[in-house]
Design a protein around this motif. Structure first.
Motif, PDB file in Angstrom:
ATOM      1  N   ALA A 204      10.320 -29.368   9.642  1.00 51.65           N
ATOM      2  CA  ALA A 204      10.967 -28.812   8.456  1.00 51.65           C
ATOM      3  C   ALA A 204       9.964 -28.282   7.432  1.00 51.65           C
ATOM      4  CB  ALA A 204      11.850 -29.872   7.800  1.00 51.65           C
ATOM      5  N   LEU A 205       8.783 -28.840   7.384  1.00 51.10           N
ATOM      6  CA  LEU A 205       7.818 -28.449   6.349  1.00 51.10           C
ATOM      7  C   LEU A 205       7.478 -26.959   6.354  1.00 51.10           C
ATOM      8  CD1 LEU A 205       5.483 -31.572   6.350  1.00 51.10           C
ATOM      9  CD2 LEU A 205       7.071 -30.853   4.551  1.00 51.10           C
ATOM     10  N   PRO A 206       7.173 -26.338   7.509  1.00 53.12           N
ATOM     11  CA  PRO A 206       6.876 -24.893   7.478  1.00 53.12           C
ATOM     12  C   PRO A 206       8.059 -24.056   6.992  1.00 53.12           C
ATOM     13  CG  PRO A 206       6.134 -25.853   9.541  1.00 53.12           C
ATOM     14  CD  PRO A 206       6.942 -26.898   8.834  1.00 53.12           C
ATOM     15  N   ARG A 207       9.279 -24.480   7.315  1.00 52.91           N
ATOM     16  CA  ARG A 207      10.460 -23.740   6.859  1.00 52.91           C
ATOM     17  C   ARG A 207      10.615 -23.817   5.347  1.00 52.91           C
ATOM     18  NH1 ARG A 207      12.582 -26.444  11.438  1.00 52.91           N
ATOM     19  NH2 ARG A 207      13.760 -27.876  10.118  1.00 52.91           N
ATOM     20  N   LEU A 208      10.019 -24.835   4.748  1.00 54.93           N
ATOM     21  CA  LEU A 208      10.070 -24.991   3.294  1.00 54.93           C
ATOM     22  C   LEU A 208       8.838 -24.421   2.601  1.00 54.93           C
ATOM     23  CD1 LEU A 208      11.473 -28.622   3.209  1.00 54.93           C
ATOM     24  CD2 LEU A 208      12.709 -26.513   2.702  1.00 54.93           C
ATOM     25  N   GLY A 209       7.976 -23.779   3.379  1.00 54.63           N
ATOM     26  CA  GLY A 209       6.814 -23.115   2.813  1.00 54.63           C
ATOM     27  C   GLY A 209       5.539 -23.939   2.780  1.00 54.63           C
ATOM     28  N   PHE A 210       5.522 -25.091   3.433  1.00 56.64           N
ATOM     29  CA  PHE A 210       4.327 -25.931   3.476  1.00 56.64           C
ATOM     30  C   PHE A 210       3.601 -25.692   4.789  1.00 56.64           C
ATOM     31  CE2 PHE A 210       7.368 -28.193   0.786  1.00 56.64           C
ATOM     32  CZ  PHE A 210       6.621 -28.330  -0.374  1.00 56.64           C
ATOM     33  N   ALA A 211       2.455 -25.016   4.708  1.00 57.97           N
ATOM     34  CA  ALA A 211       1.698 -24.662   5.905  1.00 57.97           C
ATOM     35  C   ALA A 211       0.521 -25.606   6.082  1.00 57.97           C
ATOM     36  CB  ALA A 211       1.196 -23.229   5.791  1.00 57.97           C
ATOM     37  N   GLY A 212       0.048 -25.700   7.309  1.00 54.85           N
ATOM     38  CA  GLY A 212      -1.173 -26.434   7.596  1.00 54.85           C
ATOM     39  C   GLY A 212      -0.994 -27.906   7.910  1.00 54.85           C
TER      40      GLY A 212
END
Length: 80
Positions: free
Chosen positions: A25-33
């Protein structure tokens, strides 16, 4: 009053589906890496009296017998 914190985490070799769901879910919320997420539990235990080696040992016994499943989880106890 003595306060202890018990952190319980799945052992590294145990699959963690909740952690994987958060990781997805994190990348979908804009948290990369972010490359790994593990989800655990935290307990705060207050004991009457001062923090002593005996009360620490008692909380460690609580963690071993009730707060964690030693087959699939590791725990760490510390004074808060």
């Amino acid at each position: 009053m003595a306060r202890y914190v018990v952190d319980v985490m799945p052992k590294p070799e145990i699959l963690d589906p909740q952690g994987k769901a958060v990781l997805g879910a994190l990348p979908r919320l804009g948290f990369a890496g972010v490359v790994e997420v593990r989800q655990g539990k935290r307990f705060e235990v207050e004991i009457e009296g001062d923090a002593t080696p005996e009360s620490l040992a008692e909380v460690e016994q609580m963690a071993q017998t009730l707060l964690s499943n030693p087959v699939i989880e590791d725990f760490e106890v510390r004074t808060a």
